[in-house]
Motif scaffolding. Sequence first.
Motif, PDB file in Angstrom:
ATOM      1  N   ALA A 159       0.680  -1.368  -0.077  1.00 36.87           N
ATOM      2  CA  ALA A 159       0.180  -0.016   0.072  1.00 36.87           C
ATOM      3  C   ALA A 159       0.862   1.140   0.127  1.00 36.87           C
ATOM      4  CB  ALA A 159      -0.870   0.170   1.257  1.00 36.87           C
ATOM      5  N   SER A 160       2.119   1.078   0.506  1.00 39.38           N
ATOM      6  CA  SER A 160       2.993   2.291   0.461  1.00 39.38           C
ATOM      7  C   SER A 160       3.527   2.454  -0.987  1.00 39.38           C
ATOM      8  CB  SER A 160       4.387   1.925   1.172  1.00 39.38           C
ATOM      9  OG  SER A 160       5.064   1.009   0.713  1.00 39.38           O
ATOM     10  N   LYS A 161       3.109   1.910  -1.945  1.00 45.69           N
ATOM     11  CA  LYS A 161       3.407   2.199  -3.287  1.00 45.69           C
ATOM     12  C   LYS A 161       2.196   2.572  -4.196  1.00 45.69           C
ATOM     13  CE  LYS A 161       7.313  -1.244  -3.940  1.00 45.69           C
ATOM     14  NZ  LYS A 161       7.657  -2.285  -4.288  1.00 45.69           N
ATOM     15  N   SER A 162       1.098   2.219  -3.712  1.00 50.02           N
ATOM     16  CA  SER A 162      -0.011   2.745  -4.364  1.00 50.02           C
ATOM     17  C   SER A 162      -1.370   2.389  -3.660  1.00 50.02           C
ATOM     18  CB  SER A 162      -0.242   2.171  -6.028  1.00 50.02           C
ATOM     19  OG  SER A 162      -0.317   0.593  -5.864  1.00 50.02           O
ATOM     20  N   VAL A 163      -2.526   3.204  -3.947  1.00 44.09           N
ATOM     21  CA  VAL A 163      -3.581   3.012  -3.228  1.00 44.09           C
ATOM     22  C   VAL A 163      -4.765   2.854  -4.433  1.00 44.09           C
ATOM     23  CG1 VAL A 163      -5.335   3.845  -1.571  1.00 44.09           C
ATOM     24  CG2 VAL A 163      -3.002   4.134  -1.155  1.00 44.09           C
ATOM     25  N   LEU A 164      -5.454   1.894  -4.737  1.00 43.34           N
ATOM     26  CA  LEU A 164      -6.515   1.558  -5.567  1.00 43.34           C
ATOM     27  C   LEU A 164      -8.085   2.302  -5.143  1.00 43.34           C
ATOM     28  CD1 LEU A 164      -6.291  -2.001  -6.415  1.00 43.34           C
ATOM     29  CD2 LEU A 164      -4.915  -0.093  -7.243  1.00 43.34           C
ATOM     30  N   VAL A 165      -8.569   2.844  -6.137  1.00 45.00           N
ATOM     31  CA  VAL A 165      -9.926   3.692  -5.838  1.00 45.00           C
ATOM     32  C   VAL A 165     -10.885   2.740  -6.298  1.00 45.00           C
ATOM     33  CG1 VAL A 165     -11.354   5.516  -6.663  1.00 45.00           C
ATOM     34  CG2 VAL A 165      -8.934   6.014  -6.129  1.00 45.00           C
ATOM     35  N   VAL A 166     -11.782   2.526  -5.370  1.00 44.54           N
ATOM     36  CA  VAL A 166     -13.201   1.878  -5.507  1.00 44.54           C
ATOM     37  C   VAL A 166     -14.371   2.554  -5.450  1.00 44.54           C
ATOM     38  CG1 VAL A 166     -14.579  -0.085  -4.845  1.00 44.54           C
ATOM     39  CG2 VAL A 166     -12.049  -0.135  -4.185  1.00 44.54           C
ATOM     40  N   SER A 167     -15.104   2.668  -6.695  1.00 43.90           N
ATOM     41  CA  SER A 167     -16.105   3.547  -6.525  1.00 43.90           C
ATOM     42  C   SER A 167     -17.577   2.994  -6.301  1.00 43.90           C
ATOM     43  CB  SER A 167     -16.426   4.184  -8.224  1.00 43.90           C
ATOM     44  OG  SER A 167     -17.122   5.072  -8.327  1.00 43.90           O
ATOM     45  N   HIS A 168     -18.046   3.526  -5.378  1.00 45.88           N
ATOM     46  CA  HIS A 168     -19.341   3.151  -4.894  1.00 45.88           C
ATOM     47  C   HIS A 168     -20.689   3.212  -5.845  1.00 45.88           C
ATOM     48  CE1 HIS A 168     -22.572   3.458  -1.732  1.00 45.88           C
ATOM     49  NE2 HIS A 168     -22.457   2.452  -1.836  1.00 45.88           N
ATOM     50  N   ARG A 169     -21.131   2.064  -6.057  1.00 50.60           N
ATOM     51  CA  ARG A 169     -22.290   1.825  -7.188  1.00 50.60           C
ATOM     52  C   ARG A 169     -21.988   2.435  -8.572  1.00 50.60           C
ATOM     53  NH1 ARG A 169     -27.398   2.965  -3.223  1.00 50.60           N
ATOM     54  NH2 ARG A 169     -26.691   2.134  -1.427  1.00 50.60           N
ATOM     55  N   ALA A 170     -20.704   2.135  -8.643  1.00 51.17           N
ATOM     56  CA  ALA A 170     -19.863   2.867  -9.891  1.00 51.17           C
ATOM     57  C   ALA A 170     -20.106   4.485  -9.774  1.00 51.17           C
ATOM     58  CB  ALA A 170     -20.658   2.323 -11.324  1.00 51.17           C
ATOM     59  N   ASP A 171     -20.465   5.166 -11.067  1.00 46.17           N
ATOM     60  CA  ASP A 171     -20.302   6.664 -10.897  1.00 46.17           C
ATOM     61  C   ASP A 171     -21.933   7.073 -10.931  1.00 46.17           C
ATOM     62  OD1 ASP A 171     -19.543   9.287 -11.361  1.00 46.17           O
ATOM     63  OD2 ASP A 171     -19.641   9.128 -13.594  1.00 46.17           O
ATOM     64  N   TRP A 172     -22.522   6.826  -9.825  1.00 47.96           N
ATOM     65  CA  TRP A 172     -23.802   7.276  -9.686  1.00 47.96           C
ATOM     66  C   TRP A 172     -24.244   8.395  -9.744  1.00 47.96           C
ATOM     67  CZ3 TRP A 172     -25.528   9.899  -5.674  1.00 47.96           C
ATOM     68  CH2 TRP A 172     -24.669  10.090  -4.545  1.00 47.96           C
ATOM     69  N   ARG A 173     -23.437   9.298  -9.445  1.00 45.09           N
ATOM     70  CA  ARG A 173     -23.715  10.684  -9.409  1.00 45.09           C
ATOM     71  C   ARG A 173     -24.004  11.515 -10.882  1.00 45.09           C
ATOM     72  NH1 ARG A 173     -22.589  13.734  -4.792  1.00 45.09           N
ATOM     73  NH2 ARG A 173     -21.237  12.604  -3.129  1.00 45.09           N
ATOM     74  N   TRP A 207      -5.452  10.015   6.597  1.00 44.23           N
ATOM     75  CA  TRP A 207      -5.599   9.247   7.671  1.00 44.23           C
ATOM     76  C   TRP A 207      -5.829   7.832   7.243  1.00 44.23           C
ATOM     77  CZ3 TRP A 207      -8.727   5.813  10.177  1.00 44.23           C
ATOM     78  CH2 TRP A 207      -8.504   5.315  11.421  1.00 44.23           C
ATOM     79  N   ILE A 208      -6.688   7.559   6.442  1.00 41.57           N
ATOM     80  CA  ILE A 208      -7.019   6.377   5.789  1.00 41.57           C
ATOM     81  C   ILE A 208      -5.656   5.579   5.402  1.00 41.57           C
ATOM     82  CG2 ILE A 208      -8.538   4.774   4.435  1.00 41.57           C
ATOM     83  CD1 ILE A 208     -10.740   6.758   4.907  1.00 41.57           C
ATOM     84  N   ILE A 209      -5.105   6.264   4.605  1.00 40.04           N
ATOM     85  CA  ILE A 209      -3.944   5.987   3.881  1.00 40.04           C
ATOM     86  C   ILE A 209      -2.831   5.678   4.860  1.00 40.04           C
ATOM     87  CG2 ILE A 209      -2.030   6.571   2.466  1.00 40.04           C
ATOM     88  CD1 ILE A 209      -3.948   8.170   0.752  1.00 40.04           C
ATOM     89  N   GLY A 210      -2.958   6.555   5.912  1.00 42.22           N
ATOM     90  CA  GLY A 210      -1.928   6.325   7.103  1.00 42.22           C
ATOM     91  C   GLY A 210      -2.031   5.025   7.773  1.00 42.22           C
ATOM     92  N   GLN A 211      -3.177   4.264   7.892  1.00 45.39           N
ATOM     93  CA  GLN A 211      -3.506   3.088   8.445  1.00 45.39           C
ATOM     94  C   GLN A 211      -3.190   1.950   7.532  1.00 45.39           C
ATOM     95  OE1 GLN A 211      -4.844   2.772  11.679  1.00 45.39           O
ATOM     96  NE2 GLN A 211      -4.341   5.110  11.404  1.00 45.39           N
ATOM     97  N   GLY A 212      -2.648   2.203   6.281  1.00 40.45           N
ATOM     98  CA  GLY A 212      -2.341   1.231   5.590  1.00 40.45           C
ATOM     99  C   GLY A 212      -3.199   0.602   4.647  1.00 40.45           C
ATOM    100  N   ALA A 213      -4.493   1.473   4.378  1.00 41.23           N
ATOM    101  CA  ALA A 213      -5.211   1.110   3.501  1.00 41.23           C
ATOM    102  C   ALA A 213      -4.663   0.857   2.061  1.00 41.23           C
ATOM    103  CB  ALA A 213      -6.535   1.845   3.473  1.00 41.23           C
ATOM    104  N   LYS A 214      -5.017  -0.159   1.372  1.00 40.65           N
ATOM    105  CA  LYS A 214      -4.752  -0.529   0.034  1.00 40.65           C
ATOM    106  C   LYS A 214      -5.913   0.000  -1.209  1.00 40.65           C
ATOM    107  CE  LYS A 214      -2.530  -1.906  -3.340  1.00 40.65           C
ATOM    108  NZ  LYS A 214      -0.938  -1.080  -3.720  1.00 40.65           N
ATOM    109  N   LEU A 215      -7.059  -0.395  -0.437  1.00 41.89           N
ATOM    110  CA  LEU A 215      -8.256   0.016  -1.286  1.00 41.89           C
ATOM    111  C   LEU A 215      -9.154   0.944  -0.364  1.00 41.89           C
ATOM    112  CD1 LEU A 215      -8.013  -3.413  -1.333  1.00 41.89           C
ATOM    113  CD2 LEU A 215      -9.274  -2.993  -3.525  1.00 41.89           C
ATOM    114  N   ILE A 216      -9.625   2.011  -1.139  1.00 44.34           N
ATOM    115  CA  ILE A 216     -10.560   3.125  -0.378  1.00 44.34           C
ATOM    116  C   ILE A 216     -11.872   3.404  -1.381  1.00 44.34           C
ATOM    117  CG2 ILE A 216     -10.924   5.298   0.293  1.00 44.34           C
ATOM    118  CD1 ILE A 216      -7.998   6.016   0.572  1.00 44.34           C
ATOM    119  N   GLN A 217     -13.006   2.790  -0.686  1.00 45.05           N
ATOM    120  CA  GLN A 217     -14.194   3.196  -1.549  1.00 45.05           C
ATOM    121  C   GLN A 217     -14.803   4.223  -1.379  1.00 45.05           C
ATOM    122  OE1 GLN A 217     -17.857   0.549  -2.582  1.00 45.05           O
ATOM    123  NE2 GLN A 217     -17.494   0.406  -0.513  1.00 45.05           N
TER     124      GLN A 217
END
Length: 300
Positions: free
Chosen positions: A35-49, A272-282
Amino acid sequence: MKRILLLIYISVAWTACLFSQQTVGHILKNFRESASKSVLVVSHRADWRNAPENSLQAIRNCIDMGVDMVEIDLKKTKDGHLILMHDRTIDRTTTGKGKPEDYTLAELRQFRMRNGAGHKTAHQIPTFEEVMILCKGKIMVNVDKGYDYFKDTYSILEKTGTIDQCVMKAGLPYERVKAENGDVLDKMIFMPVVNLHEENAETIIDGYLTHMKPEAFELVFDNDGPDVQRLIKKVRDSGARIFINSLWPELCGGHDDDRAVELRQPDESWGWIIGQGAKLIQTDRPVLLLEYLKSKRLHE
């Protein structure tokens, strides 16, 4: 002239195909690295906006913007087709009424999907197979509400050649998931969902680490106290990737999308989430999260 245009079209289409295949290969490579090299983006219900939630157009938008993974939800029709649908009924998201299991796929195709404002669009409810064909070689898929169709989902992934692009999940102990799904569980990317405030949270984590060693855990918590951070660290130290939702405060201890965007505190939210070592953020703000990660050199 027509022949030249045809050759140009074929060349462009072939190049796009190759690019898509490289893209999903790149995403899978990033998914399995630190996760220190890259973080992945997860889009909730795709691009619902910008398109109806759980629609093909919403997924296409995510592919175009460079999102790594789309989150979708499944239901089954009266005649056995898996379709994308979040709610128990089709009332909110389509022009129809009632439960999806009371309709055949052909009958559901008569309705049109509604956008985020509730207005009718030209879009139809897609099948899971159509979604995986669209996503093949381009983007990963996270099946949220869909555990009830675990084996059916695997069959479609096998048919479309997309097993390595899909993440299945459930908020259940290992023993139950294994008993209900058998060898199929070992053939898929499975992500346990653990609410860190439940009394048996650590027991569930330990069960998976002992018997399965999942590639990722989805962790849910409504505060960021010391015990929460201890359990996050335990999962991180096991080598599993961490998936955290920034959709609303109760899912991430107050480090949510609105704090990042509306309060203009991205470092106290996504940082903060990245600081916890998260690899994926939705997220419900995929474009802004992508920009933030790129500014930190955590997304190419």
